[in-house]
Write an enzyme that holds these catalytic residues in place. Sequence first.
Site, mmCIF file in Angstrom:
data_model
loop_
_atom_site.group_PDB
_atom_site.id
_atom_site.type_symbol
_atom_site.label_atom_id
_atom_site.label_comp_id
_atom_site.label_asym_id
_atom_site.label_seq_id
_atom_site.Cartn_x
_atom_site.Cartn_y
_atom_site.Cartn_z
ATOM 1 N N ASP A 1 85.926 -51.871 -12.333
ATOM 2 C CA ASP A 1 85.202 -52.558 -12.063
ATOM 3 C C ASP A 1 84.062 -52.813 -13.029
ATOM 4 O O ASP A 1 82.884 -51.601 -12.755
ATOM 5 C CB ASP A 1 84.434 -52.332 -10.087
ATOM 6 C CG ASP A 1 83.029 -53.602 -10.040
ATOM 7 O OD1 ASP A 1 83.295 -53.755 -11.023
ATOM 8 O OD2 ASP A 1 83.069 -52.989 -8.505
ATOM 9 N N PHE B 1 80.535 -48.868 -5.725
ATOM 10 C CA PHE B 1 80.092 -49.808 -5.107
ATOM 11 C C PHE B 1 80.404 -50.859 -5.387
ATOM 12 O O PHE B 1 81.235 -51.318 -6.546
ATOM 13 C CB PHE B 1 78.535 -50.548 -5.334
ATOM 14 C CG PHE B 1 78.040 -51.634 -4.655
ATOM 15 C CD1 PHE B 1 77.603 -50.929 -3.010
ATOM 16 C CD2 PHE B 1 77.817 -52.779 -4.208
ATOM 17 C CE1 PHE B 1 77.025 -52.419 -1.904
ATOM 18 C CE2 PHE B 1 77.781 -53.438 -3.602
ATOM 19 C CZ PHE B 1 77.152 -53.649 -2.874
ATOM 20 N N LYS C 1 77.458 -60.377 -12.776
ATOM 21 C CA LYS C 1 76.234 -59.608 -12.663
ATOM 22 C C LYS C 1 75.555 -60.746 -14.302
ATOM 23 O O LYS C 1 75.189 -62.141 -14.316
ATOM 24 C CB LYS C 1 76.076 -58.946 -13.048
ATOM 25 C CG LYS C 1 76.077 -58.317 -11.730
ATOM 26 C CD LYS C 1 75.779 -56.618 -11.808
ATOM 27 C CE LYS C 1 75.563 -56.101 -10.100
ATOM 28 N NZ LYS C 1 74.223 -56.361 -8.441
#
Length: 349
Positions: free
Chosen positions: A174, A89, A203
């Site tokens: 990532d 993702f 995040k």
Amino acid sequence: VNAVGHNHPALTKAITEQAAKLLHVSNLYWIEPQVKLAKLLVENSCSDKVFFANSGAEANEGAIKLARKYAKEHYGEDKFEIITMNKSFHGRTLATLAATGQSKFHQDFKPLPAGFKYVPFNDFKALEDAIGPHTCAVMMEPIQGEGGVYAAEPDYLTKVRRLCDDRNLLLIFDEVQSGIGRSGELFAYQLYGVEPDIMTLAKGLGGGVPIGAFLAKEQVAAALKPGDHGSTFGGNPLATAAATAVLETILADGFLAGVKEIAGYFATKLEELAAKYPVVKEVRGKGLLLGMELDVAAAGVVNGCREKGLLINGVAEKVLRFLPPLIITEADVDEAVAILAEELAKLSQ
Ligand code: PLP
């Protein structure tokens, strides 16, 4: 996102002080907290340069652009393809959707940008076989989150690093979800001792204030020239002051050791539940990025837990994912596990 919990005093102080001073100025000017944050990030990572964005997807967009520009400059016009992983993702912009190796996210948004190819995660041979004349980079989460909580095998990452070096490919990690202390190390790549050429963050970085970043080794970063990439809000004073406070908190003595300790405790408690309730298939993950795979859909347990005040989420249909703030205590874990146990018991009747 809430890596240091809600209302952390250091974060609240940084935000209020910065807001009283200077909220935003253009990136045409040097921004003091931005420089401070960049310095902290490079001093504590394998990267030399940082570009600030506003989200994980944007950070990944930047990483993709950088990989393409670098490859084009060094290896020619026809190097543009990036190999990513099934169940990955990377975000919801068009390019990061295309990078995401899950067709369910693609369906209604085609045509997607070209130049992405997917292989099974932790399958070295598949990756090796997928490299073609246009490949310029390999991109992956060292610990897949959204796809179901799957950590890379240590041997796999070591081999991928060597393969990328041999074939002149950039390795992009990532770390939007796995970074900023979540794995027990500041960055998950440090668990493996395998350094990426480019790394992305978001995040937890701002502890709730929107910020993303992509970082790169000097030689790779040099491919981006002034004007190639930019962002109005990226790295603005408020966001970078907040992220600096988060990073200083996480880098303080004993913090990451504490994350490792509580993560070990949480994992042990989840394993105990797995041993007790047959509906649990497996517990996996690293640090405070943990998953519990069930034999049944996760939604019932997620809803049941929410009714009792425990917020968890379900990914990949049957996996409960646990991503608590890094400051949780044993008492918090005990409370969560007790609620979870009640829900699992219902399924095991
Ligand atoms: N990359 C990973 C690994 C993620 O888990 C996410 C979000 O869940 C993203 C990228 C996208 O981040 P954002 O929602 O901030 O764009």
